[in-house]
Design a protein around this motif. Structure first.
Motif, PDB file in Angstrom:
ATOM      1  N   SER A   1       0.838  -1.189   0.000  1.00 40.37           N
ATOM      2  CA  SER A   1       0.000   0.000   0.000  1.00 40.37           C
ATOM      3  C   SER A   1       0.878   1.247   0.000  1.00 40.37           C
ATOM      4  O   SER A   1       2.059   1.186   0.344  1.00 40.37           O
ATOM      5  CB  SER A   1      -0.904  -0.002   1.226  1.00 40.37           C
ATOM      6  OG  SER A   1      -0.110   0.085   2.389  1.00 40.37           O
TER       7      SER A   1
ATOM      8  N   ARG B   1      -4.771   4.041  -6.816  1.00 41.51           N
ATOM      9  CA  ARG B   1      -4.316   5.112  -5.918  1.00 41.51           C
ATOM     10  C   ARG B   1      -3.785   4.589  -4.582  1.00 41.51           C
ATOM     11  O   ARG B   1      -3.006   5.238  -3.923  1.00 41.51           O
ATOM     12  CB  ARG B   1      -5.444   6.134  -5.703  1.00 41.51           C
ATOM     13  CG  ARG B   1      -6.538   5.687  -4.733  1.00 41.51           C
ATOM     14  CD  ARG B   1      -7.674   6.674  -4.714  1.00 41.51           C
ATOM     15  NE  ARG B   1      -8.350   6.704  -6.032  1.00 41.51           N
ATOM     16  CZ  ARG B   1      -9.121   7.699  -6.442  1.00 41.51           C
ATOM     17  NH1 ARG B   1      -9.308   8.755  -5.681  1.00 41.51           N
ATOM     18  NH2 ARG B   1      -9.714   7.620  -7.620  1.00 41.51           N
ATOM     19  N   GLU B   2      -4.215   3.364  -4.250  1.00 40.78           N
ATOM     20  CA  GLU B   2      -3.873   2.758  -2.954  1.00 40.78           C
ATOM     21  C   GLU B   2      -2.624   1.895  -2.989  1.00 40.78           C
ATOM     22  O   GLU B   2      -1.938   1.754  -1.990  1.00 40.78           O
ATOM     23  CB  GLU B   2      -5.012   1.795  -2.563  1.00 40.78           C
ATOM     24  CG  GLU B   2      -6.058   2.258  -1.599  1.00 40.78           C
ATOM     25  CD  GLU B   2      -5.512   2.723  -0.288  1.00 40.78           C
ATOM     26  OE1 GLU B   2      -5.575   3.950  -0.099  1.00 40.78           O
ATOM     27  OE2 GLU B   2      -5.044   1.917   0.524  1.00 40.78           O
ATOM     28  N   TYR B   3      -2.393   1.250  -4.127  1.00 43.29           N
ATOM     29  CA  TYR B   3      -1.375   0.204  -4.176  1.00 43.29           C
ATOM     30  C   TYR B   3      -0.330   0.414  -5.267  1.00 43.29           C
ATOM     31  O   TYR B   3      -0.636   0.856  -6.367  1.00 43.29           O
ATOM     32  CB  TYR B   3      -2.037  -1.166  -4.382  1.00 43.29           C
ATOM     33  CG  TYR B   3      -2.748  -1.645  -3.140  1.00 43.29           C
ATOM     34  CD1 TYR B   3      -2.046  -2.285  -2.128  1.00 43.29           C
ATOM     35  CD2 TYR B   3      -4.115  -1.420  -2.982  1.00 43.29           C
ATOM     36  CE1 TYR B   3      -2.686  -2.699  -0.973  1.00 43.29           C
ATOM     37  CE2 TYR B   3      -4.770  -1.836  -1.826  1.00 43.29           C
ATOM     38  CZ  TYR B   3      -4.049  -2.481  -0.826  1.00 43.29           C
ATOM     39  OH  TYR B   3      -4.678  -2.880   0.313  1.00 43.29           O
TER      40      TYR B   3
END
Ligand code: PHE
Length: 411
Positions: free
Chosen positions: A78, A105-107
């Motif tokens: 992440s 956007r997270e990972y």
């Protein structure tokens, strides 16, 4: 090219077009797992460092190594793991999609093995090494490749572990309140604690460096900056007429330890790039060679032990061609002798065109009382690209000679 999702290390990630910047080619690299390939020099170097750390850093009583080795962490992490947990400023360049590979956007693909510090500490590990492939958007040249390999080391101490068992009259503490942050230490750390930590960190890494570069290795410490350590340093070693940066390290920011639930301890961390080290230690001139599947490269490392000293001999730039030859040995012909005779015969006829010979199959048929050998001959010229036709001619001669000299029966 934006696929709907990416599956890696057993988990599926839904992609977001606005962030996705992973090429199909990069995905192929994730499948190679060079560190698990025993014929790869990176695997040898990894084992050499791990062995050294296991040998030199042991629990009281000296029986057990203290460092846990983590090689199976998921490579997609992440943004929190890769950046936030390590106190990377929000506007830091490394967060950009031009620098890091994102799925959404997270990972992202981990850009360093430090991405696992927070979670491993949180899981309760005090002393660990993390080894793995890491990914950065970078140019491609002799020293850069979008995937490379790192080894991370973390060591945490309680007061007793850092200073030894308390003695009457001597009261060393790890922390101070109302302290000041200086060039030498963090505001939370007692001066002595910070200094002992720095000393132990430097001792550990100089010792590692001597193991790799020899007892007489010339080294120097250079001040550095990393958002998650303070003070921070780089270790350089004098090698091949110049100073070479070997690793980055420092005293872990107390804020990181606190947020990972280890606020009562202090610690240090280091991170080193395996390619850079392997290139100088084994004399490998180009980083792309680590990815070579060419047996002319891999054979130079296959079967070697981590402690062996190995110097890479450049292979030809021309492609390899291979052909197999299988035959039954005459009855009662000694198998071991046949092998040495075969290598000589092939060398004699093939000359410089033969790069390697491997026995790829050998078995005994009790019904006929016959033994079969299969040899793979790898042909390659240093001067030119060989054609299939000319290799056929040489291979044919070799086959005839086997029949003439040893009376083998071609299968
Ligand atoms: N993660 C840092 C890098 O990739 C190296 C590092 C690791 C520095 C641990 C300090 C402590 O550049």
């Amino acid at each position: 090219w934006v696929p709907e999702k990416l599956e890696l290390d057993g988990k599926t990630y839904i992609s977001e077009e606005k962030y996705w910047n992973i090429s199909p080619n990069l995905i192929k690299l994730t499948e190679r797992r060079l560190l698990f390939d025993e014929a790869n020099p990176l695997n040898l170097l990894k084992r050499r460092i791990v062995n050294h750390m296991h040998k030199k850093h042991r629990k009281p009583g000296n029986r057990s190594p203290i460092f846990a080795v983590c090689e199976d962490q998921r490579r997609i992490v992440s943004v929190f793991e890769n950046f936030d947990s390590l106190l990377t400023p929000l506007d830091h360049v490394s967060r950009r999609t031009s620098d890091t590979y994102y799925v959404n956007r997270e990972y992202c693909l981990r850009a360093h093995t430090s991405a696992h510090q927070h979670s491993l500490i949180k899981q309760g590990f005090d002393n660990f090494l993390v080894v793995g492939d890491v990914y950065r958007r970078d140019e491609i040249d002799r020293n850069h490749f979008p995937c490379f390999h790192q080894m991370e080391g973390v060591r945490l101490y309680s007061a007793d572990e850092l200073f030894g068992t308390p003695q009457p009259g001597k009261d060393f503490k790890l922390f101070e309140t109302n302290g000041e942050r200086t060039k030498e230490k963090q505001e939370f750390h007692a001066f002595d604690a910070a200094k002992v930590l720095e000393l132990k960190l430097k001792e550990t890494l100089e010792d590692l460096c001597r193991e790799l570069f020899g007892e007489k290795a010339q080294m120097r410490w250079v001040d550095a900056y990393f958002p998650f350590t303070h003070p921070s340093f780089e270790l350089e070693v004098f090698f091949g007429e110049k100073w070479l940066e070997v690793l980055g390290c420092g005293v872990i920011e107390q804020k990181l330890l606190e947020s990972a639930g280890a606020g009562s301890k202090v610690g240090w961390a280091f991170g080193l790039g395996l390619e850079r080290l392997a290139m100088v230690l084994y004399g490998i001139p180009d980083i792309r060679l680590f990815w070579s599947t060419d047996t002319g490269f891999l054979h130079q490392f296959q079967g070697k032990q981590p402690g062996d000293s190995i110097q890479y001999v450049p292979i030809s730039v021309h492609p390899q061609l291979y052909m197999d030859i299988s035959f039954w040995l005459p009855e009662n012909h000694d198998s071991t002798h046949m092998k040495s005779d075969a290598y000589d015969l092939i060398r004699n006829i093939g000359g410089d065109l033969v790069e390697q010979v491997e026995i790829i199959d050998e078995f005994y048929n009790p019904k006929t009382n016959l033994t079969s050998h299969c040899y793979r001959i790898i042909y390659r010229s240093n001067e030119r690209v060989l054609t299939k036709e000319e290799v056929n001619v040489v291979h044919g001669k070799i086959t005839e000679e086997f029949i003439r000299l040893y009376n083998v029966k071609i299968r």
